[in-house]
Design an enzyme around this catalytic site. Structure first.
Site, PDB file in Angstrom:
ATOM      1  CD  GLU A  13      -2.783  -1.337   2.369  1.00  0.00           C
ATOM      2  OE1 GLU A  13      -3.926  -1.795   2.268  1.00  0.00           O
ATOM      3  OE2 GLU A  13      -2.262  -1.073   3.466  1.00  0.00           O
ATOM      4  CG  ASP A 200     -11.938  -8.395   0.227  1.00  0.00           C
ATOM      5  OD1 ASP A 200     -10.832  -7.903   0.475  1.00  0.00           O
ATOM      6  OD2 ASP A 200     -12.909  -8.282   1.010  1.00  0.00           O
TER       7      ASP A 200
HETATM    8  N1  ADE Z   1      -9.063  -5.217   3.908  1.00  0.00           N
HETATM    9  C1  ADE Z   1      -9.325  -5.642   2.664  1.00  0.00           C
HETATM   10  N2  ADE Z   1     -10.372  -6.490   2.661  1.00  0.00           N
HETATM   11  C2  ADE Z   1     -10.789  -6.593   3.949  1.00  0.00           C
HETATM   12  C3  ADE Z   1     -11.811  -7.326   4.588  1.00  0.00           C
HETATM   13  N3  ADE Z   1     -12.627  -8.122   3.898  1.00  0.00           N
HETATM   14  N4  ADE Z   1     -11.945  -7.204   5.931  1.00  0.00           N
HETATM   15  C4  ADE Z   1     -11.106  -6.398   6.631  1.00  0.00           C
HETATM   16  N5  ADE Z   1     -10.112  -5.695   6.066  1.00  0.00           N
HETATM   17  C5  ADE Z   1      -9.956  -5.783   4.741  1.00  0.00           C
END
Ligand code: ADE
Length: 232
Positions: A13, A200
Site C-alpha cells: 500500500e 474483495d
Molecule cells: N481489507 C481488505 N479487505 C478486507 C476485509 N474483507 N476485511 C477487513 N479488512 C480488509
C-alpha cells in the site's frame, strides 16, 4: 497544509508512493520507518504502519507528535459492503467508526466508545473534495464513491458479519485501520481522509479475491492519493 502524513498498513500500500519521493529521508522509530520527502510539490511523511487498529493508532500519533504532520491520508484496500461497489472501485471516507468497540452491557450501543463526545469521526471536507475532484477530473480507470469506512480488528469474510456492518453500522467498506487513524486525528484536531480501493467483497470469497486483487487495488488507491496531493 504544510506536511501531509500518509499511512498504509502494508508494504503493497505504500511502496509505490515511497518510490516517488524526492529528497527522501528515512527515520526509524518504534519499529516504523518514516519516509519523508516531496511528492507533487507537497511535503509528505509516508509510513507502513502494520495491520490493525493499535499499529495504526500509534503510527498516527507519532506522525503528528514527532513529525509535525498537519493532515493525514490513509491509503489502502478494503472489503466492499455497499452493493454498488465492485473490485478496484475507490471509497473516499465521509466518516469512520470502530465497529468492534462493544460496551453494550453498560447501555452504550455497539460501536460507541463510552465517555467520548463522538464515536463517528468526520473526514475533512477539503480533503474529501480534493480526492473526489481527482476522480472526476483525471482519466482514472475506476469509479470512486463517498461513504463511511468501518474499522475492526478482523478480516471480514462472511455474509453474516458483512450484513451487520452494512445494515447496522451503515458501512460502505470495511478494513482494519482507518477508524483508529481517524480517532487519533480527531483527538489531535488534525484533518484526515481515508482512501480505500476495493480488493474483495468481504464475503465467503473474500480471501481468494483479496489475494488476486490486493496489488492492483493498492495501485489504484496510490493513484488517487497522488492526484489528490496535486489539489491540496
Ligand atoms: N481489507 C481488505 N479487505 C478486507 C476485509 N474483507 N476485511 C477487513 N479488512 C480488509
Amino acid at each position: 497544509m504544510k506536511k501531509i502524513g500518509i499511512i498504509g498498513a502494508m508494504e503493497e500500500e505504500v511502496k509505490e508512493l515511497t518510490s516517488m519521493l524526492i529528497n527522501r529521508k528515512t527515520t526509524k522509530i518504534a519499529g516504523l520507518s518514516v519516509e519523508e520527502g516531496v511528492i507533487e510539490g507537497k511535503e509528505v511523511a509516508i509510513v507502513e504502519c502494520g495491520i490493525a487498529k493499535v499499529n495504526a493508532a500509534m503510527c498516527t500519533q507519532i506522525l503528528i507528535s514527532e513529525f509535525n504532520v498537519d493532515s493525514v491520508i490513509n491509503t489502502g484496500v478494503a472489503g466492499a459492503l455497499h452493493d454498488k461497489l465492485n473490485i478496484n472501485d475507490i471509497v473516499i471516507s465521509t466518516d469512520a467508526i470502530e465497529y468492534d468497540v462493544d460496551a453494550s452491557p453498560l447501555g452504550d450501543p455497539k460501536g460507541t466508545i463510552p465517555r467520548m463526545k463522538t464515536s463517528v469521526f468526520k473526514s475533512d471536507e477539503r480533503m474529501i473534495k480534493a480526492a473526489y475532484d481527482a476522480f472526476l477530473e483525471e482519466d482514472l480507470k475506476f469509479k470512486a464513491y463517498k461513504g463511511r469506512v468501518v474499522t475492526g480488528d478482523q478480516f471480514v469474510a462472511d455474509n453474516e458479519t458483512k450484513n451487520v456492518l452494512k445494515n447496522d453500522f451503515n458501512g460502505y467498506c470495511c478494513e482494519m485501520e482507518g477508524g483508529a487513524i481517524a480517532h487519533v486525528a480527531y483527538l489531535n484536531e488534525v484533518p484526515f481522509v481515508i482512501i480505500r480501493a476495493i480488493s474483495d467483497k468481504a464475503d465467503s470469497s473474500a480471501d481468494m479475491t483479496y489475494d488476486e486483487f490486493v496489488k492492483i487495488a493498492a495501485i489504484n488507491s496510490k493513484e488517487m492519493v497522488v492526484n489528490m496531493l496535486k489539489r491540496l
